[in-house]
Design a protein around this motif. Structure first.
Motif, PDB file in Angstrom:
ATOM      1  N   PRO A  45       1.098  -1.382   0.132  1.00 58.32           N
ATOM      2  CA  PRO A  45      -0.100   0.039   0.652  1.00 58.32           C
ATOM      3  C   PRO A  45       0.477   1.103   0.294  1.00 58.32           C
ATOM      4  N   LYS A  46       2.228   1.020   0.897  1.00 60.20           N
ATOM      5  CA  LYS A  46       2.441   2.768   0.439  1.00 60.20           C
ATOM      6  C   LYS A  46       3.476   2.827  -0.817  1.00 60.20           C
ATOM      7  N   ALA A  47       3.247   1.476  -1.075  1.00 56.42           N
ATOM      8  CA  ALA A  47       4.153   1.838  -2.794  1.00 56.42           C
ATOM      9  C   ALA A  47       3.487   2.696  -3.770  1.00 56.42           C
ATOM     10  N   SER A  48       3.742   3.982  -4.301  1.00 57.32           N
ATOM     11  CA  SER A  48       2.713   5.019  -5.357  1.00 57.32           C
ATOM     12  C   SER A  48       2.800   4.480  -6.739  1.00 57.32           C
ATOM     13  N   GLU A  49       2.000   5.112  -7.657  1.00 54.09           N
ATOM     14  CA  GLU A  49       2.431   3.599  -9.139  1.00 54.09           C
ATOM     15  C   GLU A  49       3.221   3.389  -9.900  1.00 54.09           C
ATOM     16  N   ASP A  50       3.777   5.788  -9.546  1.00 53.04           N
ATOM     17  CA  ASP A  50       5.578   5.334 -10.321  1.00 53.04           C
ATOM     18  C   ASP A  50       6.208   4.065  -9.939  1.00 53.04           C
ATOM     19  N   GLN A  51       6.067   3.432  -8.470  1.00 57.37           N
ATOM     20  CA  GLN A  51       7.537   2.923  -8.406  1.00 57.37           C
ATOM     21  C   GLN A  51       7.111   1.065  -8.553  1.00 57.37           C
ATOM     22  N   LEU A  52       5.567   0.571  -8.646  1.00 51.67           N
ATOM     23  CA  LEU A  52       5.169  -0.225  -8.747  1.00 51.67           C
ATOM     24  C   LEU A  52       3.789  -0.314  -9.633  1.00 51.67           C
ATOM     25  N   SER A  53       3.731  -0.956 -10.622  1.00 51.27           N
ATOM     26  CA  SER A  53       2.811  -1.487 -11.032  1.00 51.27           C
ATOM     27  C   SER A  53       2.304  -2.231 -12.060  1.00 51.27           C
ATOM     28  N   TYR A  54       1.359  -2.495 -12.960  1.00 48.82           N
ATOM     29  CA  TYR A  54       1.857  -4.162 -13.220  1.00 48.82           C
ATOM     30  C   TYR A  54       0.617  -3.948 -15.451  1.00 48.82           C
ATOM     31  N   VAL A  55       1.644  -4.679 -15.995  1.00 45.92           N
ATOM     32  CA  VAL A  55       0.883  -4.787 -17.096  1.00 45.92           C
ATOM     33  C   VAL A  55      -0.143  -6.285 -17.624  1.00 45.92           C
ATOM     34  N   ILE A  56      -0.905  -6.199 -18.177  1.00 44.17           N
ATOM     35  CA  ILE A  56      -1.360  -7.883 -18.352  1.00 44.17           C
ATOM     36  C   ILE A  56      -0.584  -8.345 -20.075  1.00 44.17           C
ATOM     37  N   VAL A  57      -0.042  -9.815 -19.571  1.00 45.82           N
ATOM     38  CA  VAL A  57       0.300 -10.709 -20.428  1.00 45.82           C
ATOM     39  C   VAL A  57      -0.170 -11.966 -20.811  1.00 45.82           C
ATOM     40  N   GLU A  58      -1.311 -12.120 -21.037  1.00 45.08           N
ATOM     41  CA  GLU A  58      -1.789 -13.606 -21.562  1.00 45.08           C
ATOM     42  C   GLU A  58      -1.568 -14.489 -21.554  1.00 45.08           C
ATOM     43  N   ASP A  59      -0.896 -14.590 -21.825  1.00 41.80           N
ATOM     44  CA  ASP A  59       0.410 -16.130 -22.583  1.00 41.80           C
ATOM     45  C   ASP A  59       1.334 -15.638 -23.495  1.00 41.80           C
ATOM     46  N   ILE A  60       2.517 -16.582 -22.651  1.00 36.48           N
ATOM     47  CA  ILE A  60       4.063 -16.563 -22.689  1.00 36.48           C
ATOM     48  C   ILE A  60       4.448 -16.455 -23.601  1.00 36.48           C
ATOM     49  N   ALA A  61       3.714 -18.131 -24.316  1.00 37.78           N
ATOM     50  CA  ALA A  61       3.902 -18.740 -25.463  1.00 37.78           C
ATOM     51  C   ALA A  61       3.534 -18.629 -26.330  1.00 37.78           C
ATOM     52  N   ASN A  62       2.488 -17.074 -26.563  1.00 35.70           N
ATOM     53  CA  ASN A  62       2.522 -16.077 -28.061  1.00 35.70           C
ATOM     54  C   ASN A  62       4.061 -15.617 -28.030  1.00 35.70           C
TER      55      ASN A  62
END
Length: 334
Positions: A45-62
């Motif tokens: 909860p203390k991490a800002s969006e600049d410090q921690l965020s995510y992106v979606i990768v659905e299938d790494i075999a693609n």
């Protein structure tokens, strides 16, 4: 340093996030769903969006799975690639294990080369499975040791061979990529054996716990009350030491271009049972009363000196690792 971490919901990656944030790095992790992404963010909860965020990768075999994920503003300087399947519930070895491991590895390297020229360091989670020779052990295993498995054996033998093949061919593909393409980034690989240590409470239900920790969960739940199971993998490392190895491999210039055999040494299930009995007397009744060490002697030696000298690792003891793991399992409802 701005870092992309793949496989963000995995056992190892969860601990990598902790060490990356402690080290002052800015982290973007990949997950397959927003639900998983939000769960990880809620644990920091203390991490800002600049410090921690995510992106979606659905299938790494693609093949193009990571093309968008590697793009960032500000741009990435390093990538930790921990995403790869590890399970023995295999119907189709090529589709379930080999393709995701090999294409996932070459796919991210190609994506970085095409779309992220700012990246200078890439660290890939490989495995002792890419080092071990299951047919004939050498006297000593170190970073020069390679699993001699063939693709034919990986496809047509058994799920264990398919898994070992997937890790071997994925790692070889990474080194071949560097040799042929001469990208503007360096690669380091981390090769752990069985990974033990505390589970991260926000993810694991006791049913979906990572494969390495299943045995200890079964001890705690009384499933081995009538006798110890044989010790299948006899080398181990604590997940926190392993996560720290990944982070130091991007931080230390001398780690570039190297393989690291990251292991704390040998263990067996008798030692695990002894540690649980000593530190959790209330669990004694759930453990077998009499047992012998299996194996009594270990069939080879190990040399983990590179991980200590280059990455500065000081390995935790088995007692610390198992004790913290059991506490985390109890906190999760075991």
């Amino acid at each position: 340093m701005r870092v992309l971490l793949t496989g963000g919901s995995g056992f190892i990656a969860a601990h990598c996030v902790d060490y990356l944030l402690q080290g002052g790095h800015s982290v973007v992790f990949t997950v397959r769903s927003h639900d998983k992404g939000r769960k990880i963010l809620s644990n920091h909860p203390k991490a800002s969006e600049d410090q921690l965020s995510y992106v979606i990768v659905e299938d790494i075999a693609n093949e193009s799975a990571f093309d968008e994920a590697v793009k960032s503003n500000p741009p990435f300087e390093a990538v930790l690639h921990t995403a790869s399947p590890f399970h023995f519930n295999v119907k189709d070895p090529k589709k379930d294990l080999l393709d995701p491991a090999i294409i996932g590895t070459t796919g991210i390297l190609k994506a970085i080369q095409r779309n992220a020229p700012s990246v200078k360091r890439v660290v890939i989670t490989s495995s002792f499975a890419a080092i071990v020779n299951a047919k004939k052990h050498p006297e000593t295993y170190d970073e020069a040791s390679w699993n001699p498995i063939t693709m034919d054996e990986a496809l047509h033998t058994d799920p264990g061979s398919a898994y070992r093949g997937s890790k071997t061919f994925a790692e070889k593909a990474a080194w071949e990529f560097v040799e042929k393409e001469k990208p503007n980034f360096t690669v380091s690989t981390i090769n752990p054996p069985l990974v033990l240590g505390p589970v991260v409470h926000y993810f694991n239900s006791l049913d979906s716990i990572n494969t390495s920790n299943e045995n200890v969960r079964d001890f705690v739940q009384g499933k081995f009350k009538d006798g110890l199971p044989p010790t299948r993998v006899i080398l181990w490392v604590d997940v926190r030491d392993l996560a720290l190895a990944h982070v130091r491999a991007i931080e230390r210039p001398e780690a570039a271009g190297k393989r690291f055999f990251v292991t704390a040494g040998f263990f067996n299930n008798a030692k695990v049972a002894d540690i649980i009995k000593k530190n959790f007397p209330d669990l004694k009744s759930k453990l077998p009363q009499n047992y012998e060490e299996d194996p009594k002697e270990y069939p080879y030696k190990i040399d983990n000196s590179r991980s200590k000298e280059v990455l500065g690792l000081q390995y935790r003891s088995l007692e610390d690792s198992i004790t913290d793991l059991v506490k985390s399992l109890q906190a999760a409802g075991a």
